[in-house]
Structure formats: structure tokens, C-alpha cells
Design an enzyme around this catalytic site. Structure first.
Site, PDB file in Angstrom:
ATOM      1  N   PRO A   1      43.374  47.110  57.104  1.00 46.31           N
ATOM      2  CG  PRO A   1      43.473  47.756  59.277  1.00 46.31           C
ATOM      3  CD  PRO A   1      43.460  48.301  57.802  1.00 46.31           C
TER       4      PRO A   1
ATOM      5  CD  GLU B   1      38.453  53.657  65.583  1.00 44.80           C
ATOM      6  OE1 GLU B   1      38.563  52.492  65.907  1.00 44.80           O
ATOM      7  OE2 GLU B   1      39.351  54.495  65.609  1.00 44.80           O
TER       8      GLU B   1
ATOM      9  NE  ARG C   1      58.651  45.065  40.040  1.00 44.36           N
ATOM     10  CZ  ARG C   1      59.014  43.863  39.975  1.00 44.36           C
ATOM     11  NH1 ARG C   1      58.390  42.977  40.106  1.00 44.36           N
ATOM     12  NH2 ARG C   1      60.212  43.875  39.566  1.00 44.36           N
TER      13      ARG C   1
ATOM     14  CG  ASP D   1      60.698  40.312  40.529  1.00 45.06           C
ATOM     15  OD1 ASP D   1      61.917  40.233  40.218  1.00 45.06           O
ATOM     16  OD2 ASP D   1      59.953  40.886  40.187  1.00 45.06           O
TER      17      ASP D   1
END
Length: 245
Positions: free
Chosen positions: A90, A117, A155, A170
Site C-alpha cells: 500500500p 504487518e 492483456r 481502452d
């Protein structure tokens, strides 16, 4: 392309990698997948991969040894040049279409999926080339994030999609959101397809699609327009759209 994934929950991946475009890509030999349980590299009889953090605190931290040894082994076995080693975290940079396009040009990717953690900082400092986050929120582990990034990259590999134009048009590939799509029937319960799409005039259709892409981006993600490379004609259309709204 070769993709290695390090996870202590490798059983999470077959369902995703074994279906749809990801499966077809492997069948076309555009990519090969190898999901490894880095617990197998632990140097203790209990195969422990985490320990308490120095200095105290809540949670457990992934130890460096199993991950260092797993990455070293995968690199030694690889025939390609030095791989990109990606830490799903993150704290990493937000994943974007541009990042997916960058990674799609590589020969070998190694994804590290953490749990607990966090990671011992020496993993970040010495073996990682990229840290990627799929959003400003915290998941139980890095597996789901790795699946998202892998899908976005695979892809884009040559020959994977039925049409090479598919990913070019896209959302985000052009810097704008994609235009609306319609299919048969032309009239569904009184809701009709725009006449221009039935005209057969491809020049006017392309112009309509570009305008709708600009309209949708301005309405939903105006922040994208700051970085979008627009032609003078597109900028004029955008100004007209702003006046209309």
C-alpha cells in the site's frame, strides 16, 4: 513473458490464471506463470516466514531470508536479463495504465505478495525494483493486488487480445476515458443506438467517439485532462463540451 509470483497462499491463483484472457495468453505461449510458496525457502524446520518486529509493536513482520533466497533462486533459473521484482504494498506507487504498458515490455516479472504487518525493510532496500499499490486502502495480503496488476499487463502482450486495437482504445490508454459502446438491437425497448453509429461513415463515427470520450472524461475524471495530449481540434471540441455543460 515469464511471471513468477511469491506467496504463502499459492492456492489463490489457479482460478484467476486459469480462466479467460490470462488462460488464453498462456495457451498462446505469450506468457508462462509460476506461483511459488516462499515458505518452502524458509531455513527452519517449521517453515516460519515471519517474526516479531524489533522495537516492539503489533503484528508480525516477514523475514528477509525466505524471500531473498526465493528471488535469488528464480533469478538464477531464469534465462532472461535481470527481472523486475515487484513488491505489492500500500506504500507503493499507484498502479496505472502507463505502468502496465511499461511492465508489458519486460521479459520477466517477479511479484512478491506480503502478509502480516509488513516486510523487513532490507527486502525493499536490496532486491525490489518496483513497489506497486492498487489503491489507497489496505488488503489482507498482496495476492489480490498482484492478480490485478498481472491481468492489466498480460492483456497488453502482443497477440493476446483478438484485436491489437482493443487495448489501444481502452480507458486510460489514450489518457482519456473510453467512449460509450452499443450493440444489437439498434432499438431496445425504445432506447435507440445513436444514428451516427449506424451511418457507416467511419470518419464521422471516429469523430463522435472522440467527442464522447472527451465528454465522459470531462464529466467523470476531469483531472485526466491536465495530462492528456490533445490535438488543437480536440481542444476546440473540449471547449464546446464545457460550454454545453
Amino acid at each position: 513473458m515469464k511471471i513468477d509470483v511469491l506467496s504463502i497462499f499459492p492456492e489463490m491463483f489457479p482460478g484467476v490464471l486459469g480462466h479467460s484472457i490470462l488462460k488464453k495468453a498462456a495457451e498462446k505461449q505469450a506468457v508462462s506463470y509460476n506461483v511459488v510458496n516462499f515458505r518452502d525457502y524458509a531455513d527452519n524446520r517449521h517453515q516460519t516466514v515471519d517474526d516479531y518486529p524489533y522495537g516492539g509493536g503489533a503484528g508480525m513482520v516477514l523475514k528477509p531470508q525466505p524471500i531473498f533466497d526465493a528471488v535469488t533462486d528464480l533469478v538464477d533459473k531464469a534465462e532472461s536479463k535481470k527481472p523486475r521484482v515487484i513488491l505489492m504494498c500500500p506504500q507503493g506507487e499507484s498502479h496505472t495504465q502507463k505502468k502496465a504498458e511499461e511492465l508489458a515490455r519486460e521479459e520477466h516479472l517477479i511479484f512478491i505478495c506480503g502478509h502480516y504487518e509488513g516486510y523487513d525493510e532490507r527486502i525493499r532496500e536490496h532486491i525490489i525494483t518496483d513497489e506497486i499499490s492498487i489503491g489507497d486502502y489496505v488488503l489482507t495480503g498482496g495476492e489480490l493486488g498482484a492478480m490485478v496488476v498481472i491481468d492489466s499487463v498480460v492483456r497488453l502482450l502482443p497477440g493476446v487480445l483478438g484485436s491489437e486495437e482493443s487495448h489501444i482504445q481502452d480507458s486510460f490508454s489514450t489518457g482519456l476515458l473510453e467512449h460509450p459502446h452499443y450493440t444489437r438491437p439498434a432499438d431496445f425497448r425504445g432506447m435507440k443506438v445513436p444514428d451516427i453509429l449506424l451511418s457507416g461513415n467511419h470518419k464521422l463515427i471516429d469523430e463522435w467517439r472522440t467527442k464522447e470520450s472527451l465528454r465522459r472524461t470531462y464529466s467523470r475524471r476531469p483531472d485526466l485532462l491536465d495530462a492528456a495530449e490533445l490535438s488543437p481540434e480536440q481542444r476546440k471540441w473540449l471547449e464546446d463540451i464545457k460550454k454545453q455543460q
